[in-house]
Design an enzyme around this catalytic site. Sequence first.
Site, PDB file in Angstrom:
ATOM      1  N   LYS A   1      -2.171   4.252  12.384  1.00  0.00           N
ATOM      2  CA  LYS A   1      -1.298   3.483  11.483  1.00  0.00           C
ATOM      3  C   LYS A   1      -1.107   2.063  12.018  1.00  0.00           C
ATOM      4  O   LYS A   1      -1.226   1.083  11.288  1.00  0.00           O
ATOM      5  CB  LYS A   1       0.066   4.169  11.334  1.00  0.00           C
ATOM      6  CG  LYS A   1       0.041   5.520  10.632  1.00  0.00           C
ATOM      7  CD  LYS A   1       1.453   6.108  10.570  1.00  0.00           C
ATOM      8  CE  LYS A   1       1.445   7.556  10.104  1.00  0.00           C
ATOM      9  NZ  LYS A   1       0.989   7.719   8.723  1.00  0.00           N
TER      10      LYS A   1
ATOM     11  N   GLY B   1      -0.672   8.264   0.104  1.00  0.00           N
ATOM     12  CA  GLY B   1      -0.607   9.517  -0.633  1.00  0.00           C
ATOM     13  C   GLY B   1       0.570  10.378  -0.230  1.00  0.00           C
ATOM     14  O   GLY B   1       1.148  11.097  -1.054  1.00  0.00           O
TER      15      GLY B   1
ATOM     16  N   LYS C   1       0.841  -1.193   0.000  1.00  0.00           N
ATOM     17  CA  LYS C   1       0.000   0.000   0.000  1.00  0.00           C
ATOM     18  C   LYS C   1       0.876   1.242   0.000  1.00  0.00           C
ATOM     19  O   LYS C   1       1.666   1.466   0.918  1.00  0.00           O
ATOM     20  CB  LYS C   1      -0.937  -0.004   1.213  1.00  0.00           C
ATOM     21  CG  LYS C   1      -1.974   1.116   1.174  1.00  0.00           C
ATOM     22  CD  LYS C   1      -1.514   2.329   1.945  1.00  0.00           C
ATOM     23  CE  LYS C   1      -2.529   3.458   1.864  1.00  0.00           C
ATOM     24  NZ  LYS C   1      -2.217   4.566   2.798  1.00  0.00           N
TER      25      LYS C   1
ATOM     26  N   ASP D   1      -6.103   1.964   3.028  1.00  0.00           N
ATOM     27  CA  ASP D   1      -5.606   0.957   3.975  1.00  0.00           C
ATOM     28  C   ASP D   1      -6.569  -0.227   4.049  1.00  0.00           C
ATOM     29  O   ASP D   1      -6.153  -1.392   4.084  1.00  0.00           O
ATOM     30  CB  ASP D   1      -5.437   1.556   5.367  1.00  0.00           C
ATOM     31  CG  ASP D   1      -4.280   2.538   5.455  1.00  0.00           C
ATOM     32  OD1 ASP D   1      -3.461   2.568   4.510  1.00  0.00           O
ATOM     33  OD2 ASP D   1      -4.190   3.268   6.457  1.00  0.00           O
TER      34      ASP D   1
ATOM     35  N   GLY E   1      -4.541  11.208  -1.425  1.00  0.00           N
ATOM     36  CA  GLY E   1      -5.097  12.322  -0.670  1.00  0.00           C
ATOM     37  C   GLY E   1      -4.550  13.690  -1.005  1.00  0.00           C
ATOM     38  O   GLY E   1      -5.326  14.617  -1.275  1.00  0.00           O
TER      39      GLY E   1
END
Length: 289
Positions: free
Chosen positions: A248, A45, A42, A192, A75
């Site tokens: 996170k 941004g 992943k 995510d 983002g």
Amino acid sequence: MAISFSRTPEGDVISDHHLIAQVLGEALPYIDFLKGKTLVIKLGGSTLEHQRAVLQDIIWLRALGAYPVLVHGGGPYINEWLTKLNLPTRFVNGLRVTDAATLEVVRMVLLGQVNQGLVLMASQMGGKAIGLSGTDGGMVRAHMIDERLGFVGEVDSVDPTPVEALLKDGYIPIVAPLSEGPDGTCLNINADLVAAHLAGALNAEKLIFLSNVSGICGSDGNLISELRESEARKLIDDGVIHGGMIPKVTACLDALVAVPRVHIVDGRDSHVLLRELFTDKGAGTMIIR
């Protein structure tokens, strides 16, 4: 061929040949282990500006026999376009409020700018990549979370068939985090979550979050290379993991339901994927069940 030399801390000369042999000797067991394994990566941004080095690592991973799948965000680019178009940017609990006008911008940026930009860059670098989103073939199906958030979805199911077909044919799938709603509408999804659900559907060996932090640090401030799920939760309870690191790490812990190993590494570091996956020390933090 010219041979250059470097020195150890003690001042001893080491030839490049020795260094190459040392690096390969360390990497080969990891290369063998990852052959035929699916890796979901992943790219956040906040780290998109470092996409070239990330794509190079992914192309090399594919050449070494692994099956990397890239899920990306976008983002900062979305915010930039909303500002250009004088559209408001609002967040609730970290999720972008997405009305009809914002959704059009989200789709334009994720599909037309970020996704296709990554595909073209990969092609220029000698990789075989195909871009798609969760709306292709009904791959990601979702429902609206809350009317106040607008067209923001929560994942119901993932059909990995399109990605599996691309992997089988030798391509690197690059996935934009959009989904299909129950009435055929397009929904915006947190990248995510898409990465985690897709990793589970693909039975991936690893899920790797490329973020803007080096990993998880202990109370002494030193980076922790590996820890168990229970140890990570204790660090949160003890306040060692705090602030912006909590979501996170929580995303990593949630993903452990789907995959056995989740990594969080700094996507701004050059070739961080290779260092994390093919060295004993690694470059970030690996969390295991």
